[in-house]
Design an enzyme around this catalytic site. Structure first.
Site, short mmCIF file in Angstrom:
data_model
loop_
_atom_site.label_atom_id
_atom_site.label_comp_id
_atom_site.label_asym_id
_atom_site.label_seq_id
_atom_site.Cartn_x
_atom_site.Cartn_y
_atom_site.Cartn_z
N CYS A 236 2.01 -9.62 -6.61
CA CYS A 236 0.76 -8.89 -6.77
C CYS A 236 0.63 -8.20 -8.12
O CYS A 236 -0.40 -7.60 -8.42
CB CYS A 236 0.62 -7.86 -5.64
SG CYS A 236 0.82 -8.61 -4.00
N HIS A 376 -3.07 0.81 -7.57
CA HIS A 376 -2.67 -0.37 -6.78
C HIS A 376 -3.12 -0.17 -5.34
O HIS A 376 -3.75 -1.06 -4.76
CB HIS A 376 -1.15 -0.55 -6.86
CG HIS A 376 -0.65 -1.80 -6.21
ND1 HIS A 376 -1.13 -3.04 -6.54
CD2 HIS A 376 0.28 -1.99 -5.25
CE1 HIS A 376 -0.50 -3.96 -5.81
NE2 HIS A 376 0.35 -3.35 -5.01
N GLU A 387 3.23 5.38 -5.05
CA GLU A 387 2.47 5.30 -6.29
C GLU A 387 1.98 6.68 -6.72
O GLU A 387 2.07 7.05 -7.90
CB GLU A 387 1.27 4.36 -6.11
CG GLU A 387 0.45 4.19 -7.38
CD GLU A 387 -0.69 3.20 -7.22
OE1 GLU A 387 -1.27 2.81 -8.25
OE2 GLU A 387 -0.99 2.80 -6.08
N LYS A 407 -9.24 -2.04 -3.58
CA LYS A 407 -8.86 -2.85 -2.42
C LYS A 407 -9.46 -2.34 -1.11
O LYS A 407 -9.47 -3.07 -0.12
CB LYS A 407 -7.34 -2.92 -2.30
CG LYS A 407 -6.65 -3.63 -3.46
CD LYS A 407 -5.14 -3.64 -3.30
CE LYS A 407 -4.44 -4.31 -4.46
NZ LYS A 407 -4.49 -3.51 -5.70
N HIS A 412 -6.77 -7.06 -0.55
CA HIS A 412 -5.73 -7.23 -1.56
C HIS A 412 -5.71 -8.67 -2.03
O HIS A 412 -5.27 -9.57 -1.31
CB HIS A 412 -4.38 -6.85 -0.95
CG HIS A 412 -3.26 -6.75 -1.94
ND1 HIS A 412 -3.37 -7.19 -3.24
CD2 HIS A 412 -1.99 -6.27 -1.82
CE1 HIS A 412 -2.24 -6.98 -3.87
NE2 HIS A 412 -1.39 -6.42 -3.03
N PHE A 471 6.06 -7.72 -4.97
CA PHE A 471 7.34 -7.99 -4.34
C PHE A 471 8.39 -8.29 -5.41
O PHE A 471 8.10 -8.92 -6.42
CB PHE A 471 7.25 -9.20 -3.41
CG PHE A 471 6.63 -8.92 -2.08
CD1 PHE A 471 6.18 -7.67 -1.73
CD2 PHE A 471 6.49 -9.96 -1.16
CE1 PHE A 471 5.61 -7.43 -0.50
CE2 PHE A 471 5.91 -9.74 0.08
CZ PHE A 471 5.47 -8.48 0.41
#
Length: 485
Positions: A236, A376, A387, A407, A412, A471
């Site tokens: 991502c 994010h 975050e 998002k 996402h 990830f």
């Protein structure tokens, strides 16, 4: 949610401890150690005086960081293109975001009636007319269709039509569009053909349309662009990695123009099923438009989305010489790795906070100059707070900062997310309006930054950062600002 959920400042997912043990094999693939409030080394902005001023005024500095002045190394944005749940027009996309419209809907691309998650940020009524010829359009995986349309629309937006490009040295124009998962439909169909009918029935397009570099390759083939060309795949965080690398090609003199961004088309049986297996997704099937709720106490996972977001990044000297319309300036960026776990965050948050700090250093700006963050913010249990905690370590005074989560309306977009959010960030710079973060009904107590809850706000952006994490602990941050000669 009665599931494990990934926990990572990089992925934004969390594993529920109650599901650490699998009933099938006695052990989960993943283990969640928890997000601990451990202090990390903070970014020190030496020489800066914090003064009480309104967001429209940059805070006073004793000695300002050195910002790039060489027009050969300054990178500006001259075009944008996208494919999104709100269509492929930039203004329509941002107007929908400003209006707080949710693009999350029930899945109807395939029969998801037996799936435990039955909704997504699914693209509907997509048209490639005028951008992809009919024969190729029928063959291509949607991931590459989105890439070609977004990329060509970005070139058009930059007034880099075919006749114009034909007058240029195309070895000085490159393409860097990545994908987190690549042609997942092409890959799934190839495996299905192998299993059901044997290897002789596998299409010759199986490999070419599956591999993640094909978006950049196809866009270059169609436009004749011969400069640096490859893809990056960092889950991502992909699109931001591409922006960072593309800008560095320009700064080094490898190219005058780079077409960069991310693309993804994972709203498929394999994509949705895979994330369900990870227990990463929200299961709010009865009210999907309220499923993506960054920083809200009742969030239960992210909503899978798709699309493409592409920028035309150009050397300032080149842009001025050809009379390009300059939309914004890319000031800098950074990429780091948590070096910790596939999905769990570092307990000290150092990977994310150091990435933000390094991006500001690269951009030549102080923390006091930043007053907008496109976060994010995936709507997952650990990731959202991780975050925020990292942001607080870098920005000691967040009173002038506003932060929102795109998002909450688009879902996402995985490898495309950073591309779509870069465009949202640039539109915020250009319009003076920030889109809301939807479904902010019961905000986490630790979130003390203005998240633009539920309703858009006016805000003059001085410097903006856009965060994307993936990830593997991949962290990426890019910095944009209004262009000033």
């Amino acid at each position: 949610m009665a599931t494990i959920a990934f926990a990572s400042s990089s992925s934004g997912l969390l594993f529920n401890k109650s599901k650490e043990t699998s009933p099938r094999n006695g052990a989960s693939l993943f283990h969640y150690n928890g997000l601990k409030p451990v202090e990390a080394k903070q970014f020190e902005a030496k020489g800066f005086i914090s003064t009480s001023v309104r967001c429209k005024t940059v805070k006073a500095a004793v000695s300002a960081p050195k910002r790039e002045t060489d027009p050969k190394k300054r990178v500006v944005i001259t075009g944008m293109g996208l494919v999104s749940v709100f269509g492929s027009d930039i203004d329509t996309f941002y107007d929908k975001l400003l209006d707080g419209v949710s693009g999350i809907t029930p899945i109807d691309r395939f029969d998801a009636s037996e799936y435990s998650v039955r909704f997504a940020g699914q693209i509907r009524d997509f048209s490639s007319t005028g951008y992809i010829d009919g024969k190729n359009d029928r063959r291509l995986d949607d991931c590459w269709r989105y890439c070609l349309v977004a990329g060509k629309r970005a070139l058009d937006d930059a007034s880099l039509t075919k006749p114009v490009l034909d007058t240029m040295d195309k070895t000085r124009v490159g393409v860097l569009v990545g994908s987190g998962m690549g042609g997942i439909t092409a890959f799934s169909s190839g495996v299905e053909a192998l299993v059901q009918k044997g290897y002789k029935k596998i299409t010759p397009f199986f490999i070419p349309y599956s591999i993640t570099n094909m978006g950049s390759a196809l866009l270059a083939i169609d436009t004749g662009l011969m400069g640096p060309n490859y893809s990056i795949s960092t889950a991502c965080a992909t699109a931001n990695y591409c922006f960072f690398s593309a800008a560095n090609h320009i700064r080094r003199g490898d190219a005058d123009i780079m077409v960069a961004g991310g693309t993804e088309a994972a709203v498929t049986p394999t994509g949705v099923g895979g994330f369900i297996a990870c227990r990463a997704l929200s299961q709010r099937n009865t009210d999907p438009q309220k499923a993506s709720r960054p920083w809200d106490k009742n969030r239960d996972g992210f909503v899978i989305g798709e699309g493409a977001g592409v920028l035309v990044m150009e050397c300032l000297e080149h842009a001025l010489k050809r009379g390009a319309n300059i939309i914004a300036e890319y000031l800098g960026g950074a990429v780091t790795c948590d070096a910790h776990h596939m999905t769990d965050p570092r307990a000290d948050g150092l990977g994310v906070s150091s990435c933000i700090s390094k991006s500001l250093e690269d951009a030549g700006v102080s923390p006091e100059e930043v007053n907008y963050i496109n976060a994010h913010a995936t709507s997952t249990l650990a990731g959202d707070l991780a975050e925020v905690n990292a942001i607080k370590k870098v920005f000691k005074d967040t009173s002038e900062i506003k932060m929102n989560g795109t998002k909450s309306m688009t879902g996402h977009g995985l490898g495309a997310a950073g591309g779509l959010e870069a465009i949202a960030t640039i539109k915020a710079i250009n319009t003076g309006w920030l889109h809301p973060t939807l479904n902010q009904n019961d905000l986490e107590g630790d979130v003390t930054i203005d998240t633009v809850p539920n309703v858009k706000k006016r805000h003059q952006v001085n410097v903006a950062i856009s965060n994307s994490f993936g990830f593997g602990g991949h962290n990426s941050v890019v910095v944009f600002a209004p262009y000033n000669l």
